[in-house]
Design a protein around this motif. Structure first.
Motif: not given
Length: 320
Positions: A161-162, A194-195, A197-202
């Motif tokens: 979705t992101l 931002t996306v 970084m979010s992907v890296f965290a996930l």
């Protein structure tokens, strides 16, 4: 027409290896062969372990799920990939691309978690053999599988979705042969930090956390094996774990190299070849790895190739 809606109306063009037509012809043959191996091999593992009552245990329950997962994973990408490689039509509809992205991410995440669950099964079998069937009962195994699919689905929904919400300013050229996350991010016309970084965290949560749990499990397994007094016991323990370790090494090695590294550190073509390996080669190797090292599976496959026998009607030995 608003260019931002262009890809939504007309879909995407998968470039693949369009500048190397001879390579595409060779790859289409290679992909077809490995896809057939994947279909035959994983279907055989599922049928053999279902029909042989001796394989109605938690270990083979998880192996059936892995084979089913591999079948779905390759089928979600390979047919469209072959269409793109075989002929001049390299387009995919927007809806088809969205479905492929969600399913591809969901199933890939599921395999990471499932391999961790399988390592816990091996840990229980070797470190707590007397309580194995009490701990790994059918209810717990089913809960684990539901957890694997549910967490992976949540990860896919968030991640995809992101990605899909990123504006593309009319750019519908995907430099890949499938709707893959990194290719979708690259065509965005805004800052994607931002996306990413979010992907890296996930990625840490979905890829590295299960890997750490696998390594911890095998640390305890190694200690238990070294304490065994007989060489026969050590060999048996290592045989039951060797197949799983091999699959983990191949799968995680490819995934970590693909997704947990700086975005520009690898060439585009290398990333495509790694995706091919991850998508078609690994699922075709899994049934071979498990059957070549497993005597019980070899016996079950021989039975499968003959006329169905009465053994399939015996009572299950997996205690609930």
């Amino acid at each position: 027409m608003d260019q931002s809606n262009y890809s939504s109306l007309h879909g995407f063009i998968l470039l693949g290896f369009f500048d190397h037509p001879k390579l595409e012809t060779i790859l289409s043959g290679v992909v077809t062969v490995f896809y057939l191996i994947t279909l035959v091999g994983n279907t055989a593992v599922i049928l053999a372990s279902l029909l042989d009552s001796h394989l109605h245990t938690p270990m083979y329950f998880f192996l059936r799920n892995l084979s089913f997962l591999d079948l779905c994973f390759t089928t979600s990408t390979v047919p469209q990939m072959l269409v793109s490689l075989w002929g001049p039509d390299k387009t995919i509809s927007y809806v088809g691309c969205v479905i492929q992205l969600y399913v591809y991410t969901w199933l890939g995440s599921s395999e990471c978690l499932l391999l961790a669950v399988m390592s816990y099964d091996r840990f229980t079998a070797i470190c707590k053999p007397l309580h194995y069937f009490i701990i790994m009962n059918s209810h717990l195994c089913l809960k684990m599988i539901i957890m694997v699919w549910s967490i992976s689905l949540a990860n896919s929904v968030i991640l995809c979705t992101l990605t899909l919400n990123l504006p593309r300013c009319g750019n519908n050229l995907l430099d890949h042969f499938l709707c893959e996350f990194s290719a979708m991010v690259k065509i965005a016309c805004v800052d994607t930090t931002t996306v990413e970084m979010s992907v890296f965290a996930l990625g840490i949560a979905i890829v590295l956390t299960p890997l750490i749990l696998i390594l911890i499990s095998y640390g305890y397994i190694a200690k238990a094996v070294l304490r065994m007094k007989t060489k026969a016991g050590q060999r048996k323990a290592m045989n039951t774990c060797g197949s799983h370790l091999t699959v983990v090494s191949v799968f995680y090695g490819t995934v970590i190299y693909m997704y947990l590294q700086p975005g520009n550190s690898a060439s585009k073509d290398r990333g495509k070849f790694l995706t091919l390996f991850y998508t078609i080669v690994t699922p075709s190797l899994n049934p071979l790895i498990y059957t070549l090292r497993n005597k019980d599976m070899k016996v079950a496959l021989r039975k499968l190739m003959r006329v169905p026998q009465k053994s399939s009607k015996k009572k299950r030995n997996w205690k609930s």
